[in-house]
Scaffold this motif. Structure first.
Motif, mmCIF file in Angstrom:
data_model
loop_
_atom_site.group_PDB
_atom_site.id
_atom_site.type_symbol
_atom_site.label_atom_id
_atom_site.label_comp_id
_atom_site.label_asym_id
_atom_site.label_seq_id
_atom_site.Cartn_x
_atom_site.Cartn_y
_atom_site.Cartn_z
ATOM 1 N N GLY A 9 0.800 -1.220 0.000
ATOM 2 C CA GLY A 9 0.000 0.000 0.000
ATOM 3 C C GLY A 9 0.832 1.269 0.000
ATOM 4 N N LEU A 10 2.174 1.163 0.176
ATOM 5 C CA LEU A 10 3.010 2.354 0.190
ATOM 6 C C LEU A 10 3.255 2.918 -1.199
ATOM 7 C CD1 LEU A 10 5.843 1.614 2.772
ATOM 8 C CD2 LEU A 10 3.957 3.177 2.998
ATOM 9 N N HIS A 11 2.871 2.231 -2.255
ATOM 10 C CA HIS A 11 3.213 2.688 -3.596
ATOM 11 C C HIS A 11 2.297 3.804 -4.059
ATOM 12 C CE1 HIS A 11 5.281 -1.355 -4.667
ATOM 13 N NE2 HIS A 11 5.901 -0.682 -3.727
ATOM 14 N N MET A 12 2.898 4.886 -4.597
ATOM 15 C CA MET A 12 2.110 5.916 -5.274
ATOM 16 C C MET A 12 1.951 5.501 -6.724
ATOM 17 S SD MET A 12 4.361 9.170 -4.205
ATOM 18 C CE MET A 12 4.690 9.670 -2.550
ATOM 19 N N ASP A 13 1.112 6.191 -7.467
ATOM 20 C CA ASP A 13 1.055 5.896 -8.901
ATOM 21 C C ASP A 13 2.135 6.705 -9.626
ATOM 22 O OD1 ASP A 13 -1.925 7.761 -8.787
ATOM 23 O OD2 ASP A 13 0.015 8.506 -9.416
ATOM 24 N N TYR A 14 2.344 6.432 -10.901
ATOM 25 C CA TYR A 14 3.478 7.005 -11.639
ATOM 26 C C TYR A 14 3.458 8.524 -11.664
ATOM 27 C CZ TYR A 14 4.813 2.431 -13.311
ATOM 28 O OH TYR A 14 5.223 1.147 -13.389
ATOM 29 N N ASP A 15 2.274 9.077 -11.919
ATOM 30 C CA ASP A 15 2.197 10.538 -11.970
ATOM 31 C C ASP A 15 2.522 11.134 -10.606
ATOM 32 O OD1 ASP A 15 1.226 13.049 -13.383
ATOM 33 O OD2 ASP A 15 -0.034 13.002 -11.598
ATOM 34 N N GLY A 16 2.043 10.473 -9.546
ATOM 35 C CA GLY A 16 2.332 10.957 -8.198
ATOM 36 C C GLY A 16 3.813 10.880 -7.878
ATOM 37 N N GLN A 17 4.465 9.829 -8.359
ATOM 38 C CA GLN A 17 5.916 9.701 -8.117
ATOM 39 C C GLN A 17 6.677 10.847 -8.773
ATOM 40 O OE1 GLN A 17 7.226 5.936 -9.532
ATOM 41 N NE2 GLN A 17 5.751 4.807 -8.300
ATOM 42 N N ALA A 18 6.297 11.172 -10.013
ATOM 43 C CA ALA A 18 6.985 12.255 -10.720
ATOM 44 C C ALA A 18 6.779 13.569 -9.977
ATOM 45 C CB ALA A 18 6.458 12.363 -12.149
ATOM 46 N N ARG A 19 5.552 13.812 -9.554
ATOM 47 C CA ARG A 19 5.279 15.072 -8.846
ATOM 48 C C ARG A 19 6.021 15.119 -7.508
ATOM 49 N NH1 ARG A 19 -0.525 14.378 -8.654
ATOM 50 N NH2 ARG A 19 -0.397 15.612 -6.753
ATOM 51 N N ALA A 20 6.037 13.995 -6.812
ATOM 52 C CA ALA A 20 6.713 13.984 -5.505
ATOM 53 C C ALA A 20 8.207 14.250 -5.664
ATOM 54 C CB ALA A 20 6.499 12.623 -4.820
ATOM 55 N N GLU A 21 8.819 13.632 -6.689
ATOM 56 C CA GLU A 21 10.260 13.839 -6.861
ATOM 57 C C GLU A 21 10.567 15.280 -7.260
ATOM 58 O OE1 GLU A 21 12.221 10.638 -7.966
ATOM 59 O OE2 GLU A 21 14.067 11.581 -8.631
ATOM 60 N N LYS A 22 9.766 15.824 -8.153
ATOM 61 C CA LYS A 22 10.003 17.211 -8.584
ATOM 62 C C LYS A 22 9.836 18.165 -7.398
ATOM 63 C CE LYS A 22 8.034 18.625 -12.547
ATOM 64 N NZ LYS A 22 7.146 19.422 -13.427
ATOM 65 N N LEU A 23 8.789 17.912 -6.587
ATOM 66 C CA LEU A 23 8.551 18.782 -5.437
ATOM 67 C C LEU A 23 9.707 18.717 -4.446
ATOM 68 C CD1 LEU A 23 6.549 20.628 -3.919
ATOM 69 C CD2 LEU A 23 5.709 18.590 -2.779
ATOM 70 N N SER A 24 10.216 17.498 -4.208
ATOM 71 C CA SER A 24 11.302 17.376 -3.230
ATOM 72 C C SER A 24 12.542 18.107 -3.725
ATOM 73 C CB SER A 24 11.616 15.901 -2.967
ATOM 74 O OG SER A 24 12.222 15.322 -4.098
ATOM 75 N N ARG A 25 12.837 18.013 -5.031
ATOM 76 C CA ARG A 25 14.026 18.713 -5.550
ATOM 77 C C ARG A 25 13.866 20.222 -5.471
ATOM 78 N NH1 ARG A 25 16.044 15.301 -10.755
ATOM 79 N NH2 ARG A 25 16.490 13.403 -9.590
#
Lengths: 102, 179
Positions: A9-25
């Protein structure tokens, strides 16, 4: 069993992963720039490191746990196809006539 | 699909890379700074003895002893890339045995934030001032210079000699009194 389900259940979907990585950077770069300018003004490099550390904590809270906002665009997976004998034969036939690109 | 552990690893690695970049820029902002300053040195008492150096051979060598004053303002040397200054006082002279002798007789560490204005009177030397032979008696040309090593947070460690040294002579007779 509960642990495996929790881990899956910890997995985000692909679009969410891209957004999360961009936000963290973006967060880290922003805190790094602000920390550098502030450290230069007061002439203390330790403050720069501390501000960057605060940015790390903020980015960690915002992007590591799978928040609901990252699970909005789930991929539509195909339904599982039944595995009958007929299916196997037709699949093998398809494999034999496969034309490899020249 | 990557998991929370992948994200946390990527975040930590990115943070460390950004920190490395910031440290390099911190070094770049202070790379060509001039770390020189002036020092005023004066000697109060100067003696020379002739005693056996038991850590070397059993022969009698000259041992110098000076009580000195030291004044310097090192506050402009500190910036956000300086962790501490390592100061050392050197006595430099020439003897028939050796063309160049340099002996460190005193040193001090000043960290960033500590008092950087030196105003010492009547300091005794920290280290023994042994000569290799008997070249200190009646030596007319001994120079005391203060130098420092700048220890940065990131970058090179320059060694700087202060402007303003002090020249003195040792007496022509040995002292036998305890000091």
């Amino acid at each position: 069993m509960g642990l495996v389900e929790w881990y899956n259940g910890l997995h985000m979907d692909y679009d969410g992963q891209a957004r999360a990585e961009k936000l963290s950077r973006i967060i880290i770069l922003l805190f790094g720039a602000v920390g550098f300018i502030w450290g230069y003004i007061i002439q203390q490099f330790s403050e720069t490191v501390r501000i960057l550390g605060a940015g790390f904590v903020l980015a960690a809270i915002l992007t590591i746990p799978p928040w609901p906002m990252y699970m909005k665009k789930a991929l539509a997976w195909q339904k599982v196809r039944p595995n009958t004998g007929e299916g196997d034969v037709s699949e093998r036939r398809r494999m034999r006539t496969y034309n490899f690109p020249v | 699909m990557h998991s929370a552990f992948t994200r946390s690893h990527a975040l930590a690695a990115y943070t460390v890379s950004v920190l490395a970049g910031l440290t390099f820029v911190c070094f770049a902002t202070t790379a060509f700074r001039d770390y020189s300053a002036n020092a005023t040195i004066d000697t109060v008492t100067v003696l020379v003895r002739n005693v056996p150096d038991y850590s070397a051979s059993r022969e009698k060598n000259d041992m110098g002893f000076m009580i000195f004053d030291l004044k310097a303002d090192l506050r402009p040397l500190f910036n956000w890339n300086v962790k501490q200054l390592f100061l050392y006082l050197t006595a430099e002279y020439q003897t028939p045995n050796n063309k160049l002798n340099q002996v460190v007789i005193w040193d001090k560490i000043i960290q960033r934030g500590e008092n950087a204005v030196l105003d010492h009177k009547n300091i005794r030397p920290k280290y023994y001032f042994w000569d290799d032979g008997n070249g200190l008696k009646g030596n007319k040309n001994v120079t005391l210079t203060l130098s420092w090593n700048v220890i940065p947070n990131a970058g090179h460690l320059p060694n700087v000699v202060a402007t303003g040294s002090h020249r003195f002579s040792f007496p022509d007779e040995y002292t036998t009194s305890k000091m």
